[in-house]
Design a protein around this motif. Structure first.
Motif, PDB file in Angstrom:
ATOM      1  N   GLY A 259       0.898  -1.342  -0.011  1.00  0.00           N
ATOM      2  CA  GLY A 259       0.089   0.056   0.037  1.00  0.00           C
ATOM      3  C   GLY A 259       0.852   1.212   0.022  1.00  0.00           C
ATOM      4  N   ALA A 260       1.943   1.209   0.574  1.00  0.00           N
ATOM      5  CA  ALA A 260       2.953   2.182   0.796  1.00  0.00           C
ATOM      6  C   ALA A 260       3.446   2.489  -0.508  1.00  0.00           C
ATOM      7  CB  ALA A 260       3.669   2.142   1.928  1.00  0.00           C
ATOM      8  N   ALA A 261       3.892   1.593  -0.941  1.00  0.00           N
ATOM      9  CA  ALA A 261       4.699   1.636  -2.412  1.00  0.00           C
ATOM     10  C   ALA A 261       3.931   2.169  -3.582  1.00  0.00           C
ATOM     11  CB  ALA A 261       5.248   0.490  -2.805  1.00  0.00           C
ATOM     12  N   ARG A 262       2.620   1.517  -3.367  1.00  0.00           N
ATOM     13  CA  ARG A 262       1.553   2.218  -4.435  1.00  0.00           C
ATOM     14  C   ARG A 262       1.246   3.581  -4.372  1.00  0.00           C
ATOM     15  NH1 ARG A 262      -4.794   0.346  -4.850  1.00  0.00           N
ATOM     16  NH2 ARG A 262      -5.086   1.172  -7.058  1.00  0.00           N
ATOM     17  N   GLY A 263       1.055   4.009  -2.834  1.00  0.00           N
ATOM     18  CA  GLY A 263       0.719   5.441  -2.821  1.00  0.00           C
ATOM     19  C   GLY A 263       1.808   6.130  -3.041  1.00  0.00           C
ATOM     20  N   ILE A 264       3.022   5.963  -2.675  1.00  0.00           N
ATOM     21  CA  ILE A 264       4.131   7.187  -2.819  1.00  0.00           C
ATOM     22  C   ILE A 264       4.482   7.184  -4.237  1.00  0.00           C
ATOM     23  CG2 ILE A 264       6.597   7.069  -2.728  1.00  0.00           C
ATOM     24  CD1 ILE A 264       6.474   6.518   0.365  1.00  0.00           C
ATOM     25  N   MET A 265       4.032   6.039  -5.142  1.00  0.00           N
ATOM     26  CA  MET A 265       4.610   6.422  -6.440  1.00  0.00           C
ATOM     27  C   MET A 265       3.595   7.513  -7.341  1.00  0.00           C
ATOM     28  SD  MET A 265       5.088   2.280  -7.672  1.00  0.00           S
ATOM     29  CE  MET A 265       5.278   2.835  -9.466  1.00  0.00           C
TER      30      MET A 265
ATOM     31  N   ASN B 142       7.664  14.629  -6.868  1.00  0.00           N
ATOM     32  CA  ASN B 142       9.094  14.138  -6.391  1.00  0.00           C
ATOM     33  C   ASN B 142       9.452  14.503  -5.044  1.00  0.00           C
ATOM     34  OD1 ASN B 142       9.489  12.759  -8.996  1.00  0.00           O
ATOM     35  ND2 ASN B 142      10.523  14.579  -9.908  1.00  0.00           N
ATOM     36  N   THR B 143       9.138  15.827  -4.541  1.00  0.00           N
ATOM     37  CA  THR B 143       9.425  16.378  -3.214  1.00  0.00           C
ATOM     38  C   THR B 143       8.982  15.360  -2.108  1.00  0.00           C
ATOM     39  OG1 THR B 143       9.585  18.660  -4.208  1.00  0.00           O
ATOM     40  CG2 THR B 143       9.406  18.171  -1.687  1.00  0.00           C
ATOM     41  N   ALA B 144       7.651  15.395  -2.291  1.00  0.00           N
ATOM     42  CA  ALA B 144       6.832  14.651  -1.265  1.00  0.00           C
ATOM     43  C   ALA B 144       7.316  12.897  -1.308  1.00  0.00           C
ATOM     44  CB  ALA B 144       5.055  14.478  -1.504  1.00  0.00           C
ATOM     45  N   LYS B 145       7.408  12.519  -2.552  1.00  0.00           N
ATOM     46  CA  LYS B 145       8.041  11.369  -2.374  1.00  0.00           C
ATOM     47  C   LYS B 145       9.405  10.687  -1.815  1.00  0.00           C
ATOM     48  CE  LYS B 145       7.314   9.253  -6.521  1.00  0.00           C
ATOM     49  NZ  LYS B 145       7.798   8.687  -8.011  1.00  0.00           N
ATOM     50  N   ALA B 146      10.455  11.984  -1.913  1.00  0.00           N
ATOM     51  CA  ALA B 146      11.483  11.832  -1.294  1.00  0.00           C
ATOM     52  C   ALA B 146      11.478  11.936   0.149  1.00  0.00           C
ATOM     53  CB  ALA B 146      12.532  12.901  -1.787  1.00  0.00           C
ATOM     54  N   VAL B 147      10.620  12.719   0.643  1.00  0.00           N
ATOM     55  CA  VAL B 147      10.491  13.031   2.083  1.00  0.00           C
ATOM     56  C   VAL B 147      10.015  11.763   2.582  1.00  0.00           C
ATOM     57  CG1 VAL B 147       9.305  14.182   4.083  1.00  0.00           C
ATOM     58  CG2 VAL B 147      10.332  15.322   1.934  1.00  0.00           C
ATOM     59  N   LEU B 148       8.829  11.209   2.138  1.00  0.00           N
ATOM     60  CA  LEU B 148       8.097  10.068   2.654  1.00  0.00           C
ATOM     61  C   LEU B 148       8.878   8.851   2.601  1.00  0.00           C
ATOM     62  CD1 LEU B 148       4.415  10.591   1.729  1.00  0.00           C
ATOM     63  CD2 LEU B 148       5.586  11.049   4.256  1.00  0.00           C
ATOM     64  N   ASP B 149       9.533   8.577   1.375  1.00  0.00           N
ATOM     65  CA  ASP B 149      10.469   7.435   1.255  1.00  0.00           C
ATOM     66  C   ASP B 149      11.627   7.473   2.216  1.00  0.00           C
ATOM     67  OD1 ASP B 149      11.075   5.364  -0.700  1.00  0.00           O
ATOM     68  OD2 ASP B 149      13.175   6.451  -0.361  1.00  0.00           O
ATOM     69  N   GLY B 150      12.129   8.684   2.469  1.00  0.00           N
ATOM     70  CA  GLY B 150      13.197   8.739   3.601  1.00  0.00           C
ATOM     71  C   GLY B 150      12.688   8.197   4.805  1.00  0.00           C
ATOM     72  N   ILE B 151      11.402   8.643   5.181  1.00  0.00           N
ATOM     73  CA  ILE B 151      10.729   8.300   6.562  1.00  0.00           C
ATOM     74  C   ILE B 151      10.621   6.792   6.660  1.00  0.00           C
ATOM     75  CG2 ILE B 151       8.761   8.768   8.211  1.00  0.00           C
ATOM     76  CD1 ILE B 151       8.636  11.486   6.988  1.00  0.00           C
ATOM     77  N   LEU B 152      10.012   6.186   5.570  1.00  0.00           N
ATOM     78  CA  LEU B 152       9.506   4.812   5.658  1.00  0.00           C
ATOM     79  C   LEU B 152      10.839   3.994   5.592  1.00  0.00           C
ATOM     80  CD1 LEU B 152       6.447   4.829   3.167  1.00  0.00           C
ATOM     81  CD2 LEU B 152       6.365   4.880   5.772  1.00  0.00           C
ATOM     82  N   THR B 153      11.939   4.548   5.046  1.00  0.00           N
ATOM     83  CA  THR B 153      13.179   3.610   4.724  1.00  0.00           C
ATOM     84  C   THR B 153      13.976   3.846   6.237  1.00  0.00           C
ATOM     85  OG1 THR B 153      13.047   3.831   2.592  1.00  0.00           O
ATOM     86  CG2 THR B 153      15.138   3.089   3.211  1.00  0.00           C
ATOM     87  N   LEU B 154      13.771   4.750   6.934  1.00  0.00           N
ATOM     88  CA  LEU B 154      14.739   5.054   7.844  1.00  0.00           C
ATOM     89  C   LEU B 154      14.972   3.879   8.943  1.00  0.00           C
ATOM     90  CD1 LEU B 154      16.135   7.605   9.029  1.00  0.00           C
ATOM     91  CD2 LEU B 154      14.374   8.223  10.272  1.00  0.00           C
ATOM     92  N   PRO B 155      13.881   3.018   9.418  1.00  0.00           N
ATOM     93  CA  PRO B 155      14.259   1.823  10.138  1.00  0.00           C
ATOM     94  C   PRO B 155      15.150   1.001   9.904  1.00  0.00           C
ATOM     95  CG  PRO B 155      11.891   2.411  10.159  1.00  0.00           C
ATOM     96  CD  PRO B 155      12.505   3.273   9.120  1.00  0.00           C
ATOM     97  N   LEU B 156      15.538   0.803   8.272  1.00  0.00           N
ATOM     98  CA  LEU B 156      16.484   0.175   7.724  1.00  0.00           C
ATOM     99  C   LEU B 156      17.907   0.624   7.963  1.00  0.00           C
ATOM    100  CD1 LEU B 156      16.598  -2.366   5.884  1.00  0.00           C
ATOM    101  CD2 LEU B 156      16.766  -0.634   3.744  1.00  0.00           C
ATOM    102  N   VAL B 157      18.097   1.820   8.108  1.00  0.00           N
ATOM    103  CA  VAL B 157      19.487   2.157   8.399  1.00  0.00           C
ATOM    104  C   VAL B 157      19.800   2.733   9.601  1.00  0.00           C
ATOM    105  CG1 VAL B 157      19.583   3.013   5.855  1.00  0.00           C
ATOM    106  CG2 VAL B 157      18.791   4.889   7.567  1.00  0.00           C
ATOM    107  N   LEU B 158      18.875   2.988  10.662  1.00  0.00           N
ATOM    108  CA  LEU B 158      19.096   3.229  11.893  1.00  0.00           C
ATOM    109  C   LEU B 158      19.318   2.069  12.730  1.00  0.00           C
ATOM    110  CD1 LEU B 158      15.892   5.503  12.953  1.00  0.00           C
ATOM    111  CD2 LEU B 158      18.337   6.043  12.546  1.00  0.00           C
ATOM    112  N   PRO B 159      20.117   1.838  13.749  1.00  0.00           N
ATOM    113  CA  PRO B 159      20.447   0.885  14.610  1.00  0.00           C
ATOM    114  C   PRO B 159      19.325   0.415  15.298  1.00  0.00           C
ATOM    115  CG  PRO B 159      21.990   2.911  14.923  1.00  0.00           C
ATOM    116  CD  PRO B 159      21.032   3.296  14.183  1.00  0.00           C
ATOM    117  N   PRO B 160      18.807  -0.798  15.122  1.00  0.00           N
ATOM    118  CA  PRO B 160      17.539  -1.634  16.049  1.00  0.00           C
ATOM    119  C   PRO B 160      17.320  -0.803  17.383  1.00  0.00           C
ATOM    120  CG  PRO B 160      18.817  -3.165  14.876  1.00  0.00           C
ATOM    121  CD  PRO B 160      19.796  -2.025  15.009  1.00  0.00           C
TER     122      PRO B 160
END
Length: 232
Positions: free
Chosen positions: A33-39, A43-61
């Motif tokens: 659902g998130a992937a479909r909605g962000i597409m 570009n600006t909103a996509k970059a911001v929300l994509d960064g937020i949703l991807t953040l747990p992947l790069v943050l220490p657990p």
């Protein structure tokens, strides 16, 4: 080895598999659902929300676990609200294991789903519209099947990440035997207690599961390459 098997408590494995399954189901549908909605965003909103949703992947657990504690702690407004209104408690409970695993596994499902959708030929979508199909029907009947291998890979990776999660799980759900102790938490606990044989046993279990998951992903990728070559 036989003596270890006779004394082993299998609850961490069952808890890990149960947690991984529920977290993966949540990550699957919310990730799609998130992937479909962000597409559909600019570009600006996509970059911001994509960064937020991807953040747990790069943050220490542990950082993710800290934020989860801030949200679901019974000393915080939202944690109190869940307990008083819905009798839901996340801290030191199995649902906490699910939430922690979901937060950490979600970015893998989301990123794979988005990449799979972006590789779908737009001409197929246009063809569906020409045939009078609704956007919802095109998505589930055309886009999702075409993106199937990528979605399958994301699902398997999300499951692998969910069952192997330690940092956020230990902080939010704790280490309660038979309740919140997953395999990863059990390994750390057994090492801290000096039970190296038991810890090594659980390490072997995780290694075997991880190998099977990697082999499954390779099988999916191989089928995808084979199907592509068939059309060339």
């Amino acid at each position: 080895m036989l003596s270890i098997l006779e004394t082993i408590d299998w609850s961490p494995l069952f808890i890990s598999l149960k947690t991984g399954a529920v977290a993966t189901i949540l990550a699957f549908f919310l990730g799609i659902g998130a992937a479909r909605g962000i597409m559909k965003l600019n570009n600006t909103a996509k970059a911001v929300l994509d960064g937020i949703l991807t953040l747990p992947l790069v943050l220490p657990p542990t950082v993710a676990g800290f934020f989860l504690l801030l949200i679901f702690s019974l000393r915080r407004p939202f944690g109190k609200f869940l307990l008083t209104e819905f009798d839901i408690k996340m801290v030191q409970t199995w649902p906490g294991c699910v939430i922690a695993a979901f937060v950490i596994a979600f970015p893998l499902m989301y990123r794979n789903a988005r990449a799979a959708f972006e590789q779908v030929d737009v001409n197929i979508i246009y063809a569906g519209r020409t045939l009078g199909m609704t956007e919802r029907r095109i998505f589930w009947k055309v886009v999702v099947p075409v993106a199937g291998p990528g979605l399958a890979s994301g699902t398997v990776l999300a499951f692998a990440r969910a069952i192997g999660e330690y940092g956020a799980t230990s902080m939010l759900a704790g280490n309660i035997l038979g309740k919140t102790r997953t395999v990863s938490v059990a390994i750390a606990s057994e090492v801290a207690s000096g039970n190296w044989d038991t810890a090594a046993f659980w390490v072997c279990v995780i290694v075997i599961i991880s190998f099977l998951i990697v082999a499954f992903i390779n099988g999916i990728s191989g089928k995808k390459i084979k199907n592509v070559n068939r059309w060339i």
